[in-house]
Write an enzyme that holds these catalytic residues in place. Structure first.
Site, PDB file in Angstrom:
ATOM      1  CE  LYS A  45      17.732  10.543  10.206  1.00  0.00           C
ATOM      2  NZ  LYS A  45      16.903  11.591  10.801  1.00  0.00           N
ATOM      3  CG  MET A  80       3.059  -9.355   0.807  1.00  0.00           C
ATOM      4  SD  MET A  80       2.477 -10.541   2.031  1.00  0.00           S
ATOM      5  CE  MET A  80       0.950  -9.766   2.556  1.00  0.00           C
ATOM      6  CE1 TYR A  94      -5.267 -11.068  -4.323  1.00  0.00           C
ATOM      7  CE2 TYR A  94      -3.122 -10.001  -4.432  1.00  0.00           C
ATOM      8  CZ  TYR A  94      -3.919 -11.062  -4.051  1.00  0.00           C
ATOM      9  OH  TYR A  94      -3.358 -12.120  -3.382  1.00  0.00           O
TER      10      TYR A  94
END
Length: 367
Positions: A40, A310, A263
């Site tokens: 799974k 990101m 950031y």
């Protein structure tokens, strides 16, 4: 999400290690129970179809989470039995029957919805889930199980199995485990008939409670070389981690004392420092809290500095390195090692989550 093979950030999966781990489990639990591979969540991030193909001759069946995961295996021409561990949407039961999939029956209410569908029920096999203390799905007593068995018989549905899932088999304190074990055993005694398969052992139960293994052992995370308890319990035998997460330096520069990075400017260089940029970020599953952890470059631990973005992050280097130098996030680099469990401890989570979060954007490379 599309894989990004041109980025040179990859999860390298050693299929031979997975096969070796399966063989060791077969020796550990003996020949009586069938071994079903849990693939799974994209085989815990390793790739469901490649893993299933690699171990198909070593296992009797597969376990998946949902209908679409089962369909993926059937589309890959894998013909072994497949058990869907969660209750599927009743309206999709015909798909499961047509593909010869075994479904979990989580409750009498669910089964009553299923039998309202217009399908050939003689092609449908169910395993009744028992809630012995996990609390997610399943019947809590033999009365409901017996009503489900009677309803299945009425419609010609094959009652093939009954199972439960342990909540604390990977913990040192076995009080809860024993309570679940007793409740499940009591329900098995009281059901109207014993099906072909009675099973309760997940990976942890098979590792540390071998006497509990019944007709099926559902082999999950340790097939991939991970200890389900993290570092709480010692493994009874050695297993091999199958996945390494690697990238490379895409940019190298020297920054001056006082320069800030990333950031929020959360990192300030205390002195003139070499900084490397690595092409991986939280969209790849390398989450923001990894700031302050480390990776391996040239066999040396290098701190992750500044916030993880990101798509990229930065690391503190001990010297200038050429572009393309390998960066190891999980795995071995010149004799030094970072494990998924090490990452999990930093994140205050479990090694399962670390690997499952590696996104599809990270290309899987099979060794």
């Amino acid at each position: 999400m599309k894989s990004s093979p041109h980025r040179h950030t990859s999860a390298q999966v050693d299929l031979e290690a997975i096969k070796n781990n399966v063989q060791k489990f077969k020796q550990h639990i003996g020949s009586k129970p069938e071994l079903w591979a849990v693939v799974k969540a994209n085989a815990y991030g390793h790739g469901a179809v490649p893993v299933a193909r690699a171990v198909k001759d070593l296992v009797a069946g597969f376990c998946v989470s949902n209908l679409d995961e089962a369909i993926e295996l059937r589309q890959a021409l894998l013909t072994q039995p497949i058990l869907i561990l969660s209750g599927i949407v009743p309206e999709t039961i015909g798909i499961a029957a047509n593909l010869n999939l075994t479904v979990t029956a989580p409750s009498l209410a669910w089964l009553k919805l299923v039998v309202q569908e217009s399908i050939d029920f003689s092609r449908l096999k169910i395993h009744i889930a028992v809630d012995s203390g996990m609390g997610r799905i399943g019947v809590c007593d033999a009365q409901e199980a017996n009503e489900m068995i009677a309803l299945a018989d009425q419609y010609g549905i094959e009652f093939e199995g009954i199972f439960t899932h342990f909540a604390t088999a990977d913990e040192a304190d076995d009080q809860k485990f024993k309570a679940q074990q007793e409740k499940f055993a009591q329900i098995i005694e009281e059901i109207s008939r014993r099906p072909r398969y009675v099973h309760s052992t997940n990976t942890a139960a098979a590792l540390w409670h071998t006497e509990q293994v019944q007709d099926i052992e559902r082999l999950g995370v340790s097939m991939y070389g991970l200890n389900p308890s993290g570092k709480v319990l010692n493994l009874p035998f050695e297993i091999e981690a199958a996945l390494s997460l690697v990238s490379e330096l895409t940019h190298v520069k020297k920054v001056t004392k006082g320069a800030t990075l990333g950031y929020g400017a959360t990192y300030e260089a205390e002195q003139e420092t070499w900084i490397g940029t690595v092409s991986i970020g939280y969209a790849d599953g390398w989450t923001r809290e990894m700031q302050g952890f480390h990776v391996l470059v040239d066999g040396k631990f290098c701190e992750i500095v500044g916030r993880v973005s990101m798509d990229q992050m930065m690391i503190k280097l001990d010297q200038e390195y050429p572009l393309g130098t390998t960066v190891t996030l999980i795995g071995e680099n010149q004799g030094k090692l970072i494990t998924a469990t090490d990452v999990a401890e930093w994140r205050k989570t479990i090694n399962y989550e670390v690997l499952c979060l590696i996104s599809d954007r990270v290309e899987r490379v099979y060794l």
